[in-house]
Design a protein around this motif. Sequence first.
Motif, PDB file in Angstrom:
ATOM      1  N   ILE A  47      20.161  83.600  -2.655  1.00  0.00           N
ATOM      2  CA  ILE A  47      19.020  84.028  -1.861  1.00  0.00           C
ATOM      3  C   ILE A  47      17.828  84.320  -2.762  1.00  0.00           C
ATOM      4  N   GLY A  48      18.096  85.044  -3.835  1.00  0.00           N
ATOM      5  CA  GLY A  48      17.019  85.407  -4.752  1.00  0.00           C
ATOM      6  C   GLY A  48      16.395  84.217  -5.450  1.00  0.00           C
ATOM      7  N   ALA A  49      17.205  83.185  -5.701  1.00  0.00           N
ATOM      8  CA  ALA A  49      16.714  82.007  -6.422  1.00  0.00           C
ATOM      9  C   ALA A  49      15.982  81.022  -5.514  1.00  0.00           C
ATOM     10  N   SER A  50      16.072  81.215  -4.205  1.00  0.00           N
ATOM     11  CA  SER A  50      15.389  80.315  -3.270  1.00  0.00           C
ATOM     12  C   SER A  50      13.884  80.575  -3.280  1.00  0.00           C
ATOM     13  N   ASP A  51      13.123  79.503  -3.126  1.00  0.00           N
ATOM     14  CA  ASP A  51      11.662  79.657  -3.048  1.00  0.00           C
ATOM     15  C   ASP A  51      11.252  80.343  -1.755  1.00  0.00           C
ATOM     16  N   GLY A  52      12.005  80.105  -0.699  1.00  0.00           N
ATOM     17  CA  GLY A  52      11.738  80.743   0.582  1.00  0.00           C
ATOM     18  C   GLY A  52      13.038  81.057   1.280  1.00  0.00           C
ATOM     19  N   VAL A  53      13.048  82.151   2.042  1.00  0.00           N
ATOM     20  CA  VAL A  53      14.247  82.554   2.775  1.00  0.00           C
ATOM     21  C   VAL A  53      13.839  82.928   4.194  1.00  0.00           C
ATOM     22  N   THR A  54      14.552  82.402   5.181  1.00  0.00           N
ATOM     23  CA  THR A  54      14.302  82.771   6.567  1.00  0.00           C
ATOM     24  C   THR A  54      15.587  83.295   7.192  1.00  0.00           C
ATOM     25  N   ALA A  55      15.441  84.125   8.201  1.00  0.00           N
ATOM     26  CA  ALA A  55      16.567  84.639   8.982  1.00  0.00           C
ATOM     27  C   ALA A  55      16.261  84.423  10.448  1.00  0.00           C
ATOM     28  N   VAL A  56      17.304  84.229  11.251  1.00  0.00           N
ATOM     29  CA  VAL A  56      17.100  83.800  12.640  1.00  0.00           C
ATOM     30  C   VAL A  56      16.803  84.944  13.598  1.00  0.00           C
ATOM     31  N   SER A  57      16.806  86.188  13.109  1.00  0.00           N
ATOM     32  CA  SER A  57      16.434  87.328  13.950  1.00  0.00           C
ATOM     33  C   SER A  57      15.982  88.469  13.055  1.00  0.00           C
ATOM     34  N   ASP A  58      15.282  89.423  13.639  1.00  0.00           N
ATOM     35  CA  ASP A  58      14.887  90.618  12.888  1.00  0.00           C
ATOM     36  C   ASP A  58      16.113  91.411  12.468  1.00  0.00           C
ATOM     37  N   SER A  59      17.127  91.435  13.325  1.00  0.00           N
ATOM     38  CA  SER A  59      18.357  92.144  13.014  1.00  0.00           C
ATOM     39  C   SER A  59      19.025  91.570  11.767  1.00  0.00           C
ATOM     40  N   LEU A  60      19.149  90.241  11.714  1.00  0.00           N
ATOM     41  CA  LEU A  60      19.774  89.606  10.554  1.00  0.00           C
ATOM     42  C   LEU A  60      18.896  89.750   9.316  1.00  0.00           C
ATOM     43  N   HIS A 108      20.926  75.369   5.163  1.00  0.00           N
ATOM     44  CA  HIS A 108      21.311  76.235   6.274  1.00  0.00           C
ATOM     45  C   HIS A 108      22.690  76.803   5.988  1.00  0.00           C
ATOM     46  N   TYR A 109      22.755  78.138   5.933  1.00  0.00           N
ATOM     47  CA  TYR A 109      23.960  78.881   5.577  1.00  0.00           C
ATOM     48  C   TYR A 109      24.015  78.994   4.050  1.00  0.00           C
ATOM     49  N   ALA A 110      24.157  80.208   3.584  1.00  0.00           N
ATOM     50  CA  ALA A 110      23.973  80.486   2.163  1.00  0.00           C
ATOM     51  C   ALA A 110      25.015  79.823   1.262  1.00  0.00           C
ATOM     52  N   ILE A 111      26.300  79.997   1.596  1.00  0.00           N
ATOM     53  CA  ILE A 111      27.366  79.503   0.728  1.00  0.00           C
ATOM     54  C   ILE A 111      28.114  78.385   1.436  1.00  0.00           C
ATOM     55  N   PRO A 112      28.302  77.226   0.773  1.00  0.00           N
ATOM     56  CA  PRO A 112      27.851  76.896  -0.584  1.00  0.00           C
ATOM     57  C   PRO A 112      26.495  76.192  -0.643  1.00  0.00           C
ATOM     58  N   HIS A 113      25.864  75.983   0.506  1.00  0.00           N
ATOM     59  CA  HIS A 113      24.702  75.095   0.570  1.00  0.00           C
ATOM     60  C   HIS A 113      23.538  75.557  -0.298  1.00  0.00           C
ATOM     61  N   SER A 114      23.216  76.833  -0.220  1.00  0.00           N
ATOM     62  CA  SER A 114      22.078  77.337  -0.981  1.00  0.00           C
ATOM     63  C   SER A 114      22.336  77.248  -2.484  1.00  0.00           C
ATOM     64  N   LEU A 115      23.531  77.637  -2.897  1.00  0.00           N
ATOM     65  CA  LEU A 115      23.862  77.598  -4.327  1.00  0.00           C
ATOM     66  C   LEU A 115      23.890  76.165  -4.838  1.00  0.00           C
ATOM     67  N   ALA A 116      24.489  75.253  -4.075  1.00  0.00           N
ATOM     68  CA  ALA A 116      24.536  73.845  -4.482  1.00  0.00           C
ATOM     69  C   ALA A 116      23.136  73.275  -4.599  1.00  0.00           C
ATOM     70  N   ALA A 117      22.271  73.623  -3.645  1.00  0.00           N
ATOM     71  CA  ALA A 117      20.891  73.128  -3.684  1.00  0.00           C
ATOM     72  C   ALA A 117      20.145  73.685  -4.893  1.00  0.00           C
ATOM     73  N   TYR A 118      20.382  74.954  -5.218  1.00  0.00           N
ATOM     74  CA  TYR A 118      19.737  75.554  -6.397  1.00  0.00           C
ATOM     75  C   TYR A 118      20.152  74.814  -7.673  1.00  0.00           C
TER      76      TYR A 118
END
Length: 373
Positions: free
Chosen positions: A140-153, A91-101
């Motif tokens: 974001i690109g390296a994630s297997d799945g990506v979700t956003a909490v609204s259509d706007s986001l 949850h939250y791209a930086i640094p969590h997503s990169l660290a998880a990748y």
Amino acid sequence: MKIGIVCYPSYGGSGVVATELGKQLAKQGHKIHFISYEPPFRLEQYYENIYFHQVEVPTYPLFKFPPYSLVLTNKINELITEEDLDIIHAHYAIPHSLAAYLACEITKGTEVKLITTLHGTDITLVGGQSSFKNITRFSIGASDGVTAVSDSLRQDAIDRFDLSPKKVKRIYNFIDTTEYRRQKPEEPLQLTEGEEKIIIHISNFRDVKNIPDVIKIFSLINKEVSSKLVLVGDGPNRHSAKKLVDELDLADKVYFLGKQDNIIPLLSVSDLFLLPSEKESFGLVALEAMACEVPVVASNSGGLPEVVIDGVTGFLSDPGAIEEMAHNGIELLENVELHNQFAQNARHRVVTNFSAAEIVEEYQEYYQRLMNN
């Protein structure tokens, strides 16, 4: 499933949603492993099927700044192996997503899937800075799945990082509507005298929340409707807010309550919620207010129009439209029949569109699709 959830533990939307998602998934029998530097503040007691793993950053004279991202990567990597995780949900791209990748790359050969949920400022603020933009796009690109909490986001992410629309799925935030409902306080809250109305605002007191506008709107409302303003939360703009309250001679009308772990009793005695933010990617606190039958006067920016229905559950105006927002607030507070109708509409909208049961099921189906593919 065995799910690792990486999130910030602090008082804010992304941490709240991550924690509540984990609690709901644990009720469904999934094994949930929270990974952060502190226990999430909504994880205040023991829950079956929930485990917390603290990321402890060592001190070393050579490092000018604590290497949290590296230690986080190592902790996630350990858990992938030790707990045989099926999913890492960052949850939250930086640094969590990169660290998880990076953790997943170190553990090549496992079937673990990486999901990143975008919450707002990780895209609109942090991700927009040149020093973070490329690694945010990569994560974001390296994630297997990506979700956003609204259509706007979701659209913001697609536009800013030139993503395929198929890459990002919108899954709304949610609340437990059996918990978030208007309740009679166990003890009377001594906030008002006589027939005074209670107007409330809850936030992290940052620039984007337009705290001065909250106070100015209240000042205009208070000239027509006897009322008190309750400000919940804390942050960098609290001091300037207090100064403005004094300048407008409202000190006896405004309560600064600081951070509150349980806001339901406060919402349950409130008559109107103000959220004149410059932008909200979703507006979770508006959802919480609506669940407690509190109409919302807010900005028509970001994801807020997906939550608050103008003229039905509250009123929406352009950011900065202080007089219009005050007028709308006065209309609601002076017209009992209209207020009651908006309050009922608000509760109904949350229950039918943003309940935990419905949204958590979306997440479970999304997890399963990724694991099957």
